[in-house]
Design a protein around this motif. Structure first.
Motif, mmCIF file in Angstrom:
data_model
loop_
_atom_site.group_PDB
_atom_site.id
_atom_site.type_symbol
_atom_site.label_atom_id
_atom_site.label_comp_id
_atom_site.label_asym_id
_atom_site.label_seq_id
_atom_site.Cartn_x
_atom_site.Cartn_y
_atom_site.Cartn_z
ATOM 1 N N ASP A 30 0.801 -1.228 0.000
ATOM 2 C CA ASP A 30 0.000 0.000 0.000
ATOM 3 C C ASP A 30 0.832 1.276 0.000
ATOM 4 O OD1 ASP A 30 -2.449 -1.244 -0.125
ATOM 5 O OD2 ASP A 30 -2.745 -1.261 2.039
ATOM 6 N N LYS A 31 2.041 1.215 0.545
ATOM 7 C CA LYS A 31 2.852 2.446 0.614
ATOM 8 C C LYS A 31 3.136 2.999 -0.775
ATOM 9 C CE LYS A 31 7.537 0.516 0.710
ATOM 10 N NZ LYS A 31 8.782 0.426 1.464
ATOM 11 N N TYR A 32 3.215 2.116 -1.780
ATOM 12 C CA TYR A 32 3.497 2.574 -3.135
ATOM 13 C C TYR A 32 2.308 3.301 -3.762
ATOM 14 C CZ TYR A 32 7.722 -0.224 -2.810
ATOM 15 O OH TYR A 32 8.936 -0.739 -2.415
ATOM 16 N N SER A 33 1.114 3.056 -3.254
ATOM 17 C CA SER A 33 -0.074 3.753 -3.756
ATOM 18 C C SER A 33 -0.018 5.243 -3.460
ATOM 19 C CB SER A 33 -1.338 3.156 -3.145
ATOM 20 O OG SER A 33 -1.471 1.811 -3.545
ATOM 21 N N ALA A 34 0.793 5.633 -2.480
ATOM 22 C CA ALA A 34 0.911 7.042 -2.113
ATOM 23 C C ALA A 34 1.797 7.827 -3.085
ATOM 24 C CB ALA A 34 1.474 7.159 -0.702
ATOM 25 N N VAL A 35 2.552 7.116 -3.909
ATOM 26 C CA VAL A 35 3.449 7.785 -4.852
ATOM 27 C C VAL A 35 2.630 8.390 -5.989
ATOM 28 C CG1 VAL A 35 5.361 7.482 -6.478
ATOM 29 C CG2 VAL A 35 5.355 6.224 -4.322
ATOM 30 N N GLU A 36 2.782 9.689 -6.176
ATOM 31 C CA GLU A 36 2.085 10.375 -7.253
ATOM 32 C C GLU A 36 2.989 10.412 -8.479
ATOM 33 O OE1 GLU A 36 0.144 14.070 -6.349
ATOM 34 O OE2 GLU A 36 0.081 13.515 -4.227
ATOM 35 N N VAL A 37 2.505 9.834 -9.568
ATOM 36 C CA VAL A 37 3.274 9.789 -10.803
ATOM 37 C C VAL A 37 2.549 10.622 -11.858
ATOM 38 C CG1 VAL A 37 4.247 8.317 -12.598
ATOM 39 C CG2 VAL A 37 4.109 7.471 -10.241
ATOM 40 N N LYS A 38 3.223 11.647 -12.345
ATOM 41 C CA LYS A 38 2.676 12.442 -13.446
ATOM 42 C C LYS A 38 3.221 11.854 -14.737
ATOM 43 C CE LYS A 38 2.377 16.987 -15.483
ATOM 44 N NZ LYS A 38 2.835 18.372 -15.458
ATOM 45 N N VAL A 39 2.326 11.377 -15.581
ATOM 46 C CA VAL A 39 2.705 10.736 -16.835
ATOM 47 C C VAL A 39 2.641 11.759 -17.966
ATOM 48 C CG1 VAL A 39 2.139 8.911 -18.470
ATOM 49 C CG2 VAL A 39 1.845 8.508 -16.012
ATOM 50 N N ILE A 40 3.724 11.829 -18.718
ATOM 51 C CA ILE A 40 3.790 12.721 -19.876
ATOM 52 C C ILE A 40 4.065 11.868 -21.111
ATOM 53 C CG2 ILE A 40 5.047 14.626 -20.963
ATOM 54 C CD1 ILE A 40 5.785 15.522 -18.067
ATOM 55 N N ASP A 41 3.106 11.798 -22.007
ATOM 56 C CA ASP A 41 3.284 11.072 -23.271
ATOM 57 C C ASP A 41 3.940 12.034 -24.258
ATOM 58 O OD1 ASP A 41 2.693 10.181 -26.037
ATOM 59 O OD2 ASP A 41 1.628 8.563 -25.011
ATOM 60 N N GLU A 42 5.115 11.674 -24.743
ATOM 61 C CA GLU A 42 5.860 12.610 -25.591
ATOM 62 C C GLU A 42 5.166 12.915 -26.911
ATOM 63 O OE1 GLU A 42 9.160 10.156 -28.093
ATOM 64 O OE2 GLU A 42 9.728 10.712 -26.068
ATOM 65 N N ASN A 43 4.284 12.031 -27.363
ATOM 66 C CA ASN A 43 3.549 12.303 -28.601
ATOM 67 C C ASN A 43 2.339 13.208 -28.362
ATOM 68 O OD1 ASN A 43 5.224 10.787 -30.296
ATOM 69 N ND2 ASN A 43 4.178 8.907 -29.731
ATOM 70 N N LEU A 44 1.733 13.089 -27.182
ATOM 71 C CA LEU A 44 0.550 13.882 -26.872
ATOM 72 C C LEU A 44 0.893 15.223 -26.230
ATOM 73 C CD1 LEU A 44 -1.715 11.044 -25.427
ATOM 74 C CD2 LEU A 44 -1.696 11.969 -27.751
ATOM 75 N N GLN A 45 2.058 15.287 -25.591
ATOM 76 C CA GLN A 45 2.474 16.512 -24.894
ATOM 77 C C GLN A 45 3.928 16.852 -25.249
ATOM 78 O OE1 GLN A 45 1.362 14.479 -21.204
ATOM 79 N NE2 GLN A 45 0.278 16.346 -20.651
ATOM 80 N N PRO A 46 4.231 17.029 -26.528
ATOM 81 C CA PRO A 46 5.618 17.241 -26.942
ATOM 82 C C PRO A 46 6.256 18.496 -26.346
ATOM 83 C CG PRO A 46 4.137 17.710 -28.773
ATOM 84 C CD PRO A 46 3.313 17.099 -27.671
ATOM 85 N N GLU A 47 5.459 19.550 -26.153
ATOM 86 C CA GLU A 47 6.020 20.782 -25.606
ATOM 87 C C GLU A 47 6.487 20.600 -24.161
ATOM 88 O OE1 GLU A 47 1.902 20.350 -24.541
ATOM 89 O OE2 GLU A 47 2.790 20.325 -26.526
ATOM 90 N N ILE A 48 5.824 19.755 -23.416
ATOM 91 C CA ILE A 48 6.248 19.463 -22.038
ATOM 92 C C ILE A 48 7.417 18.485 -22.057
ATOM 93 C CG2 ILE A 48 5.556 18.490 -19.816
ATOM 94 C CD1 ILE A 48 2.690 19.438 -20.472
ATOM 95 N N ALA A 49 7.334 17.451 -22.891
ATOM 96 C CA ALA A 49 8.389 16.433 -22.956
ATOM 97 C C ALA A 49 9.737 17.046 -23.341
ATOM 98 C CB ALA A 49 7.999 15.338 -23.947
#
Length: 87
Positions: A30-49
């Motif tokens: 359960d401790k790993y459920s607390a980890v917040e992961v922001k996913v950036i898809d380089e094809n959908l969000q190229p300016e952020i990637a």
């Protein structure tokens, strides 16, 4: 807890496997459920990637520092989570 950024591509088989391992780790501990992961898809969000220094996906950054790039294993993903949790 430190923020995690995960750079991916929808078509990447290694990214799909990394997501499976992330889900498995959360189910196992359960401790790993607390980890917040922001996913950036380089094809959908190229300016952020483009703001990140990487070549291969998946790539994980914890608190702005690259901690893994390329083909992951379950243990590597666990290490990313542990780093985010400060362990």
């Amino acid at each position: 807890m430190k923020p995690v950024i995960m750079l991916t591509m929808q078509s990447c088989p290694y990214c799909k496997k990394a997501f499976q391992w992330m889900d498995e780790l959360c189910e196992e501990n359960d401790k790993y459920s607390a980890v917040e992961v922001k996913v950036i898809d380089e094809n959908l969000q190229p300016e952020i990637a483009r703001q990140y220094n990487y070549y291969y996906v998946p790539t994980y950054f914890v608190e702005g520092k690259k901690v893994h790039e390329g083909v992951p294993t379950k243990e590597i993903v666990r290490g990313v989570f542990d780093t985010a949790l400060g362990e």
